[in-house]
Design a protein around this motif. Structure first.
Motif, mmCIF file in Angstrom:
data_model
loop_
_atom_site.group_PDB
_atom_site.id
_atom_site.type_symbol
_atom_site.label_atom_id
_atom_site.label_comp_id
_atom_site.label_asym_id
_atom_site.label_seq_id
_atom_site.Cartn_x
_atom_site.Cartn_y
_atom_site.Cartn_z
ATOM 1 N N ALA A 158 -2.203 6.180 3.184
ATOM 2 C CA ALA A 158 -0.892 5.665 2.783
ATOM 3 C C ALA A 158 -0.165 6.637 1.857
ATOM 4 N N LEU A 217 -3.571 2.513 8.396
ATOM 5 C CA LEU A 217 -3.415 3.063 7.056
ATOM 6 C C LEU A 217 -4.725 3.034 6.275
ATOM 7 N N CYS A 266 9.344 -0.692 2.728
ATOM 8 C CA CYS A 266 7.908 -0.585 2.983
ATOM 9 C C CYS A 266 7.291 -1.962 3.183
ATOM 10 N N LEU A 315 0.819 -1.211 0.000
ATOM 11 C CA LEU A 315 0.000 0.000 0.000
ATOM 12 C C LEU A 315 0.855 1.263 0.000
ATOM 13 N N VAL A 316 1.733 1.410 0.976
ATOM 14 C CA VAL A 316 2.603 2.589 1.027
ATOM 15 C C VAL A 316 3.630 2.535 -0.099
#
Length: 214
Positions: free
Chosen positions: A179, A149, A69, A12-13
């Motif tokens: 995110a 997030l 990440c 996601l990030v």
């Protein structure tokens, strides 16, 4: 100009961050090792292998900044051992590989509540991961500890589905964060570090960085 390594680019990030790195004029090289091949992206070297450590070993060019990440849950990993491998061992491997290639700044996604002495397994592993990275004595080590997030996942996480409404209304560092804002803050801090040594950044500060207020 910076040469960058990123692991967790399919997450996601990491997905947001990779797209930002591609657009960033101060970055001229991106290595993004993954287990599954990425779609072709301009300027991205994407070694891939079923074992991320094998893909990571294919990165041989000099690196200035490394972003990690990587992150999962025990439920997604399938076992405690698999979770430790993903959220501890692979994170440490990423850092060691980048350091060997000359990186001076590591920016890593951890979690609220990370504590090596925590009675909670998830928080304890995250805390031990942070401690292992601190022990590597980076010139710049930025640890981001976001709250829950927000953002689209192909597969929703159970706890996020249950607790998301609550975290949207919590105050300060506990309030959920998108995110995209975490990624934007990580990039800003990487390109212009606010301090030497270890810098731990919580959600409220991440929002400020993302908005350009810090």
């Amino acid at each position: 100009m910076s040469q960058v390594l990123i692991t967790g680019a399919t997450g996601l990030v990491g997905g947001y961050l990779l797209r930002m790195l591609i657009q960033e004029r101060k970055v001229n090289y991106i290595a993004a090792p993954t287990r599954r091949p990425l779609a072709a992206m301009p300027g991205v070297f994407n070694p891939h292998a079923p074992k991320l450590s094998d893909a990571l070993a294919q990165v041989c060019d000099p690196i200035d900044i490394v972003f990690c990440c990587l992150g999962t849950t025990r439920r997604e990993a399938g076992s405690k051992a698999a979770f430790v491998h993903a959220d501890y061992a692979l994170v440490v491997d990423t850092a060691l590989r980048a350091k060997k290639l000359g990186a001076k700044h590591l920016v890593v996604v951890s979690s609220m509540g990370a504590n090596a002495s925590s009675p909670f397994f998830y928080n304890k592993v995250k805390g031990k991961m942070e401690a292992a990275l601190i022990a590597q004595k980076w010139e710049h080590l930025t640890i981001v500890r976001p709250s829950m997030l927000l953002g689209h996942r192909d597969k929703r996480r159970f706890n996020e589905s249950i607790f998301a409404p609550l975290f949207r209304i919590l105050p300060g560092n506990w309030k959920s964060i998108h995110a995209r804002d975490v990624a934007r803050a990580m990039l800003k801090e990487a390109l212009s570090p606010s301090q030497e040594g270890v810098n731990i950044i919580l959600s409220a500060k991440l929002r400020e960085l993302a908005r350009g207020e810090a």
